[in-house]
Design an enzyme around this catalytic site. Structure first.
Site, PDB file in Angstrom:
ATOM      1  N   HIS A 117       0.935  -1.426  -0.157  1.00  0.00           N
ATOM      2  CA  HIS A 117       0.135   0.094  -0.141  1.00  0.00           C
ATOM      3  C   HIS A 117       0.800   1.203   0.032  1.00  0.00           C
ATOM      4  O   HIS A 117       2.259   1.377   0.021  1.00  0.00           O
ATOM      5  CB  HIS A 117      -0.713  -0.255   1.490  1.00  0.00           C
ATOM      6  CG  HIS A 117      -0.288   0.038   2.473  1.00  0.00           C
ATOM      7  ND1 HIS A 117       0.085   1.289   2.684  1.00  0.00           N
ATOM      8  CD2 HIS A 117       0.191  -1.020   3.195  1.00  0.00           C
ATOM      9  CE1 HIS A 117       0.676   0.889   3.856  1.00  0.00           C
ATOM     10  NE2 HIS A 117       0.579  -1.096   4.558  1.00  0.00           N
ATOM     11  N   CYS A 133       3.081  -4.823   6.781  1.00  0.00           N
ATOM     12  CA  CYS A 133       2.763  -4.365   5.334  1.00  0.00           C
ATOM     13  C   CYS A 133       3.996  -4.101   4.381  1.00  0.00           C
ATOM     14  O   CYS A 133       5.387  -3.335   4.645  1.00  0.00           O
ATOM     15  CB  CYS A 133       1.393  -3.326   5.551  1.00  0.00           C
ATOM     16  SG  CYS A 133      -0.195  -4.064   6.069  1.00  0.00           S
TER      17      CYS A 133
END
Length: 157
Positions: A117, A133
Site C-alpha cells: 500500500h 505491510c
C-alpha cells in the site's frame, strides 16, 4: 542551495533488467534490500523502493493479489490495536496510513492481513518500520496498482 530529497534516491523507481526469473506480472519483494520488483515481458522489470515490516512483524511467503482498492479505509487488525490502543479505523484519504492505493494479499481464500500500500510517510521508504505491510510512496503505488491484475502472484522474501 539544493533542496533535500524526500527519500533516498537509491529507492527511486526505474526500469531495469529482470533479476527475478519470474513470469511477467509477478511481484517480488526483497525485504532485506527494501525493494519491490514488478516483472515485465522481455526480461525487464520495474524496481521500486519500499518500507517493510520491522523484524518483529515481518512476513514472508507467496500470496496472490485478491483485491485492489483506491483510497482504502484502514482497519487495523486486533493484534495491532492490542499493541497500540491509540490506533483507530481511519476513512480513506490523504491522511490515511494506507495511502492512495492498496493491494490485498491472500493465500488461497484466506486474507493474510498484509498489504502492499501507499503511505503518508514517504520519508520512511527504505526502512523497516511497518507492522509487516509493504509501503510504497503514493506515486509508486498508483503506478504499480495500474499495472497489477487481481490474481497476480506475489513473493515476499
Amino acid at each position: 542551495m539544493v533542496p533535500k530529497a524526500e527519500f533516498d534516491p537509491q529507492y527511486a523507481r526505474y526500469l531495469t533488467d529482470d533479476e527475478t526469473g519470474e513470469a511477467p506480472g509477478t511481484i517480488v519483494v526483497d525485504t532485506k534490500r527494501r525493494l519491490l520488483f514488478y516483472v515485465l515481458p522481455n526480461r525487464k522489470m520495474i524496481r521500486y523502493g519500499v518500507a517493510v515490516g520491522d523484524e518483529a512483524y515481518g512476513w514472508s511467503g507467496a500470496a496472490t493479489v485478491q483485491r485492489k482498492a483506491e483510497w482504502p479505509d484502514w482497519n487495523p487488525p486486533a493484534e495491532m490495536t492490542a499493541r497500540w490502543p491509540h490506533v483507530r479505523k481511519t476513512a480513506g484519504g490523504p491522511g490515511n496510513p494506507l495511502g492512495a492505493r492498496a493491494l490485498y494479499l491472500f493465500q488461497g481464500n484466506k486474507d493474510t492481513l498484509y498489504r502492499i500500500h501507499g503511505t503518508n510517510e514517504p520519508e520512511k521508504i527504505g526502512r523497516a518500520v511497518s507492522s509487516g505491510c509493504i509501503r510504497m510512496s503514493n506515486i509508486d503505488v498508483i503506478d504499480l496498482y495500474n499495472r497489477v491484475s487481481v490474481g497476480a502472484k506475489v513473493i515476499v522474501k
